[in-house]
Write a protein that holds these residues in place. Structure first.
Motif, PDB file in Angstrom:
ATOM      1  N   GLN A   1     -40.762  62.336 -24.498  1.00 37.64           N
ATOM      2  CA  GLN A   1     -40.274  61.986 -23.158  1.00 37.64           C
ATOM      3  C   GLN A   1     -40.816  60.793 -22.237  1.00 37.64           C
ATOM      4  O   GLN A   1     -40.416  60.449 -21.507  1.00 37.64           O
ATOM      5  N   TYR A   2     -42.189  60.855 -22.941  1.00 38.76           N
ATOM      6  CA  TYR A   2     -43.110  59.781 -21.776  1.00 38.76           C
ATOM      7  C   TYR A   2     -43.801  58.656 -22.502  1.00 38.76           C
ATOM      8  O   TYR A   2     -43.968  57.699 -21.809  1.00 38.76           O
ATOM      9  N   ALA A   3     -44.005  58.730 -23.756  1.00 42.56           N
ATOM     10  CA  ALA A   3     -44.652  57.675 -24.214  1.00 42.56           C
ATOM     11  C   ALA A   3     -43.967  56.386 -24.214  1.00 42.56           C
ATOM     12  O   ALA A   3     -42.432  56.450 -24.645  1.00 42.56           O
ATOM     13  N   ASN A   4     -44.188  55.254 -24.126  1.00 44.46           N
ATOM     14  CA  ASN A   4     -43.644  53.899 -24.201  1.00 44.46           C
ATOM     15  C   ASN A   4     -44.033  53.097 -25.368  1.00 44.46           C
ATOM     16  O   ASN A   4     -43.490  52.218 -25.630  1.00 44.46           O
ATOM     17  N   TYR A   5     -45.110  53.388 -26.011  1.00 44.74           N
ATOM     18  CA  TYR A   5     -45.475  52.888 -27.300  1.00 44.74           C
ATOM     19  C   TYR A   5     -45.894  53.679 -28.268  1.00 44.74           C
ATOM     20  O   TYR A   5     -47.145  54.593 -27.910  1.00 44.74           O
ATOM     21  N   VAL A   6     -45.069  54.086 -29.170  1.00 45.15           N
ATOM     22  CA  VAL A   6     -45.287  55.169 -29.824  1.00 45.15           C
ATOM     23  C   VAL A   6     -45.807  54.487 -31.370  1.00 45.15           C
ATOM     24  O   VAL A   6     -44.935  53.938 -31.986  1.00 45.15           O
ATOM     25  N   LEU A   7     -46.997  55.217 -32.027  1.00 46.73           N
ATOM     26  CA  LEU A   7     -47.512  54.855 -33.309  1.00 46.73           C
ATOM     27  C   LEU A   7     -47.024  55.857 -34.180  1.00 46.73           C
ATOM     28  O   LEU A   7     -47.485  57.098 -34.335  1.00 46.73           O
ATOM     29  N   THR A   8     -46.457  55.430 -35.485  1.00 53.02           N
ATOM     30  CA  THR A   8     -46.158  56.511 -36.447  1.00 53.02           C
ATOM     31  C   THR A   8     -45.908  55.634 -37.843  1.00 53.02           C
ATOM     32  O   THR A   8     -46.582  54.510 -37.865  1.00 53.02           O
ATOM     33  N   ASN A   9     -45.409  56.170 -38.790  1.00 52.87           N
ATOM     34  CA  ASN A   9     -45.392  55.672 -40.043  1.00 52.87           C
ATOM     35  C   ASN A   9     -43.767  55.933 -40.484  1.00 52.87           C
ATOM     36  O   ASN A   9     -43.075  56.584 -39.955  1.00 52.87           O
TER      37      ASN A   9
ATOM     38  N   PRO B   1     -48.320  51.902 -42.718  1.00 50.88           N
ATOM     39  CA  PRO B   1     -48.155  52.266 -44.051  1.00 50.88           C
ATOM     40  C   PRO B   1     -49.268  53.679 -44.034  1.00 50.88           C
ATOM     41  O   PRO B   1     -48.849  54.432 -44.921  1.00 50.88           O
ATOM     42  N   THR B   2     -50.237  54.001 -43.203  1.00 49.85           N
ATOM     43  CA  THR B   2     -51.062  55.028 -43.307  1.00 49.85           C
ATOM     44  C   THR B   2     -51.115  55.825 -41.978  1.00 49.85           C
ATOM     45  O   THR B   2     -51.347  54.907 -40.956  1.00 49.85           O
TER      46      THR B   2
ATOM     47  N   GLY C   1     -56.503  59.855 -49.863  1.00 55.17           N
ATOM     48  CA  GLY C   1     -55.522  60.553 -49.452  1.00 55.17           C
ATOM     49  C   GLY C   1     -55.552  62.091 -49.776  1.00 55.17           C
ATOM     50  O   GLY C   1     -56.240  62.228 -50.863  1.00 55.17           O
ATOM     51  N   GLY C   2     -54.948  62.993 -49.366  1.00 59.53           N
ATOM     52  CA  GLY C   2     -54.912  64.473 -49.972  1.00 59.53           C
ATOM     53  C   GLY C   2     -55.863  65.123 -49.129  1.00 59.53           C
ATOM     54  O   GLY C   2     -55.928  66.383 -49.512  1.00 59.53           O
ATOM     55  N   TYR C   3     -56.821  64.393 -48.333  1.00 58.43           N
ATOM     56  CA  TYR C   3     -57.679  65.476 -47.537  1.00 58.43           C
ATOM     57  C   TYR C   3     -56.942  66.067 -46.224  1.00 58.43           C
ATOM     58  O   TYR C   3     -55.746  65.695 -46.078  1.00 58.43           O
TER      59      TYR C   3
END
Length: 753
Positions: free
Chosen positions: A131-139, A89-90, A314-316
């Protein structure tokens, strides 16, 4: 809370030996039982939610099967092999998890290629990740706005997607959770287009019915694991009520010392003793203010200490957040005043104490925040500092409501039409929608499609619906529920961007004359330009803070359910709320004393949402001895207190809900009290209030009755955001009115089942 004993198990045989060795290298010889069971289900292809205590090692529960599977895939001839997606979530939590994965996988060679992909990722790095990452960390935000709309560029990743990890899934509640539920359905649909069907691995704080909530979130059956095998150090938990001051507030009510000032004192005292502490604060401004007060007081003791205290919110700007996270991990920072961004799973090793400035809205969040301390298994201190409001006061005087009650169930409604409609448009823009797709998005989909056609958002051609416009369909909605473009906070003299404020909060936080705090500096807002979404500020040091006030009108659109409470009626349905910020108060920083009020001229805003309301008859008013001149004050007091108490029964914050009380409402033609969800289409909070009304209103009555004040105060019936200056309010008449109302409540109130 006493220490929790640990119980061990063995990793499933399919976990690769090199992964087990890497885990052992970080000091874990054998898994706890919940970690081993999670891995077993995941490797069998079953979606699973592990809902255990803070610092119970949930990350290893999903990382062990994920890393083993990725290593297996890296040996495939195709090169990229199996992939996994991690959602948090962050941004802070995703960055923290990336560091943890890097440390764990360093001995594993190049088989694991983990990368963060979010709004802070430089443009030049994004193509490499795709193209290359196999473990993607996102939100979920980036999944909604970036990955899914651009799915052809992610085709090789999505085709090989085996696992989707959803961390801190208990935070996906209300409108935000409902949006995320639809984003995950869009993800499943796009994956099916590329021939994959990922397994969902969810990690949650201890929650009620986690499998039900996880299934509602993902749309797939989920196995729950709640047995926590990990050990836990003893936590001493203190409930702290600030003392009364000699000051008097509105209508002559007694005033307590603020939770902000009290928490700043506690942070100061703990820092002087070398106790590593995080103070959790409910607002961005509160985090800044506590850090500022603590720094000033520490400077009087030791000139080296103020630089070891900071705010985090948040907001920084991205570089500011990364620098603070690094300083916290290294131990350079001794104390931090933070919003909930640090509540969620970040591995803050070595903390000794947590101060919670005001009840965070749910028991789940309270335990999550308290669990940030003592993460190495040692003892820790947690302090809940009560704000001067009905719920916090009720809790410090009724500790069983915290310590002897189960945590809340997660409330979300993916079928909310205000949530579902823009996601159907986004899905059609990603891939034309067909009849078989409609079932995936829920039962409300079929009746929404003609409406979207009438609004010329979708057009049916042959057997599919297509997105018809040039603009991006994903931009139709903000999944955080804020709505509109964020307002940029800009220093007028230099043009420097200080940060952003959500559009929904702009009227109350960056109106003209508001005090805005950023990185320990205070600014006055000189102008709010709503057309260009810009607030111009200049640095200043006013000896006060500001609080906006608003007025609200409400009309009933539809009554969905109505039940008798004796002669009274309890109702649930759809309403239209018109809200306008009309003024702001200036309050002394430490005491909260009101210095003055200034008028504002801001446009009204209209909201269609869901509400619970109750009416009473003239006979009931006579029975309760509520005379006409006291009626407005009795209803108003009951409304304020019920809003303050509702978070004890629904997974919400008092700022997520609103209320209106009217002695003669034009739609009911009776005295009426409304409590409504503060989000378009509703968020499930008012519905939960309807289904728990007898317990909710009984607790409301008790909170008013046991308060020691004579005529009403912020601890019982006064509200910090009342647009009418907390006038009229009648405490004694409210108690009599609620007593009469509750006498007619059904013995078996309706349930959500």
């Amino acid at each position: 809370m006493p220490p929790r004993p640990g119980t061990h198990a063995d990793w499933p045989s399919a976990i690769r030996p090199e992964v087990i060795n890497a885990i052992r290298a970080v000091g874990i010889d054998r898994p706890w039982v919940h970690q081993a069971r999670t891995a077993e289900h995941a490797l069998r292809g079953e979606s699973v939610v592990v809902a255990t205590g803070t610092a119970s090692g949930k990350s290893l529960a999903y990382l062990a099967p994920v890393l083993s599977t990725l290593l297996d895939g890296s040996e495939e001839p195709s090169g990229r092999g199996t992939t996994a997606l991690y959602l948090s979530p962050t941004k802070a939590l995703a960055a923290d998890q990336r560091r943890a994965v890097a440390d764990l996988t360093a001995p594993l060679g190049t088989g694991i290629r983990a990368a963060v992909y979010d709004g802070d990722t430089p443009v030049e790095e994004r193509e490499w990740v795709r193209q290359y990452a196999n473990y993607v960390l996102t939100n979920p935000d980036m999944l909604h706005r970036g990955i899914l709309p651009g799915h052809p560029r992610w085709s090789s990743f999505l085709r090989a997607l085996r696992y989707v990890v959803i961390d801190e899934c208990h935070t996906y509640r209300g409108v935000f959770g409902s949006h995320v539920a639809q984003v995950l359905r869009r993800l499943r649909r796009v994956c099916a287009r590329y021939g994959s069907s990922p397994v969902f691995l969810l990690a949650s704080a201890t929650a009620s019915d986690p499998a039900v909530a996880a299934g509602r979130l993902t749309g797939v059956p989920v196995v729950e694991i709640t047995e926590d095998g990990s050990p836990c150090g003893e936590v001493v938990f203190a409930l702290w009520e600030p003392p009364l001051t000699e000051l008097h507030g509105e209508q002559g009510a007694p005033v307590r010392r603020t939770a902000t000032a009290e928490s700043a004192d506690l942070l100061t005292d703990l820092a002087v003793q070398g106790v590593r502490t995080v103070t959790f604060v409910r607002s961005r401004r509160g985090a800044e203010l506590i850090a500022l007060i603590a720094q000033e007081r520490l400077a009087e003791v030791d000139r080296s200490l103020p630089n070891r205290i900071a705010a985090y919110r948040g907001g920084y700007l991205p570089e500011e957040r990364r620098a603070l996270e690094k300083a916290l991990h290294s131990g350079e920072l001794l104390g931090l005043a933070a919003t909930t961004a640090l509540e969620l799973g970040m591995d803050i090793a070595g903390l000794d104490a947590v101060v919670v400035a005001g009840y965070p809205g749910t028991r789940a969040s309270l335990w999550q925040q308290a669990g940030r301390a003592g993460r190495t298994g040692e003892g820790a201190l947690a302090i809940l500092v009560a704000r001067d409001d009905p719920l916090d006061t009720y809790l410090v005087h009724h500790p069983d409501a915290l310590f002897r009650q189960p945590v809340e169930s997660t409330v979300l409604d993916p079928d909310n039409p205000y949530v579902l409609a823009p996601h159907l448009c986004a899905a059609a823009a990603e891939l034309p929608l067909t009849e078989p797709d409609l079932e995936l998005f829920g039962p409300a989909t079929e009746e929404l499609m003609p409406q979207l056609e009438q609004r010329k958002l979708l057009r049916r051609r042959a057997k599919a619906w297509h997105w018809t416009r040039r603009e991006r369909a994903a931009d139709l909605t903000d999944i955080r529920g804020a709505g509109g473009s964020p307002v940029q906070v800009v220093e007028a003299a230099t043009g420097r961007l200080l940060g952003t404020v959500d559009a929904a909060a702009a009227h109350t936080t960056v109106h003209e004359g508001a005090v805005h705090l950023h990185q320990g500096r205070s600014y006055l807002v000189k102008q709010l330009d709503l057309d260009d979404s810009v607030a111009l500020v200049e640095e200043a040091t006013p000896p006060y803070s500001t609080t906006a006030r608003d007025t609200t009108a409400i009309s009933i659109l539809e009554t969905t359910t109505e039940i008798p409470w004796g002669d009274a009626r309890l109702c649930f349905g759809s309403v239209e709320v018109t809200n306008q910020v009309v003024s702001f108060l200036r309050r002394k920083l430490i005491t909260g004393e009101v210095l003055g009020e200034s008028k504002l001229d801001l446009p009204p805003r209209t909201l269609r949402t869901r509400a619970v309301w109750w009416t009473v008859t003239d006979d009931q008013l006579e029975e309760a001895r509520v005379h006409p001149q006291a009626l407005g004050g009795a209803l108003h007091a009951a409304e304020h207190a019920s809003i303050g108490i509702l978070p004890l029964f629904a997974t919400c914050d008092r700022w997520d809900i609103g209320g209106v009380s009217i002695p003669l409402h034009p739609d009911t033609l009776l005295p009426t009290v409304f409590v409504y969800d503060g989000h378009p289409g509703g968020a499930g909070f008012a519905e939960r209030a309807f289904h728990t009304a007898a317990r909710w209103l009984a607790a409301t009555r008790e909170a008013i009755a046991v308060c020691e004040c004579e005529a009403g105060c912020p601890s019982c019936i006064q509200s910090p955001k009342c647009g009418n200056g907390n006038d009229p309010l009648d405490k004694k008449a409210a108690i009599r009115l609620l007593t009469t109302l509750l006498a007619g409540a059904p013995e078996q109130p309706p349930t959500t089942e």
